[in-house]
Design a protein around this motif. Structure first.
Motif: not given
Lengths: 83, 151
Positions: A55-60
């Motif tokens: 999983v990435a949130v806002n590309q992190e």
């Protein structure tokens, strides 16, 4: 929020992206996964084993307990295989 | 410098550009990844690389930054291709230039090991009759782990 799917996760879900309003009761990535699995069998297939989905949130990169909010870009994908 | 592109690259040109005009560089080390014609015991006719535009660039920039924080480097370069590639084609180039060879060798090795476990790319292999997503390898995780510094 915008949700993106890549590689075999995208194939299982049947779409590459979707826009969603934060569903009631969803505070974390794992809540979101649980909610999605109730919507359609494609999500059940994609998230059959959470351990193999990244999983990435806002590309992190984040863990499943990461909190999510309406403005987030959330991406689900298999372990990476570039290089 | 990082680049994510569909088109091929010329290895000689890219390496020359890294060192041109900098006579302080004493060593330049590069690694090129190619599409193999076999996946296990199956022959593949092509491979399609998918990636996550936006996050890919961020991840590669972060990997490059890590290399510069660990070694004294003059230049680094990461080029990664996406799209459909045939056996023998170039997929990736990583290179590091430094005053001395030790840093150049180590940073180059680090760049490709980290990229393999962190950059959001996925390979789909065309094997006879069916497309098969490549599984992540634990050997890649182990290769990355040896660069993890104790806290």
């Amino acid at each position: 929020m915008k949700i993106l799917y890549f590689a075999w996760v995208r194939e299982a879900v049947g779409k590459s992206e979707e826009d969603l309003n934060l569903p009631e009761g969803v505070a974390s990535v794992s809540d979101l996964v649980a909610w999605l699995k109730q919507q359609d069998t494609g999500y059940e297939t994609a998230f059959a084993d959470n351990a193999v989905v990244r999983v990435a949130v806002n590309q992190e990169y984040v863990d499943l307990d990461h909190r999510v909010s309406n403005g987030d870009e959330i991406a689900f994908f298999p372990p990476v295989t570039g290089g | 410098m990082i680049r994510v592109q569909a088109e091929d690259f010329d290895l000689g040109d890219e390496l020359k550009k890294m060192t041109d005009g900098n006579t302080g560089i004493g060593g330049l080390c590069s690694f090129v990844g190619l599409v193999r014609d076999m996946a296990g015991d199956e022959r593949i006719s092509a491979m399609t690389l998918e990636h996550y535009p936006g996050m890919t660039e961020k991840a590669l920039a972060d990997i490059e930054k890590q290399a510069h924080s660990r070694w004294n480097l003059d230049e680094t370069l990461i080029i990664h291709r996406y799209g459909r590639l045939k056996p023998g084609e170039q997929i990736v180039l990583v290179a590091a230039a430094s005053a001395h060879r030790g840093s150049a060798f180590e940073a180059c090795h680090f760049l490709i090991d980290w990229l393999k476990t962190k950059a959001p790319f996925w390979k789909l292999e065309d094997t006879p009759g069916v497309g098969k997503w490549v599984d992540a390898r634990t050997s890649d995780d182990e290769a990355e782990n040896r660069w993890n510094k104790p806290d």
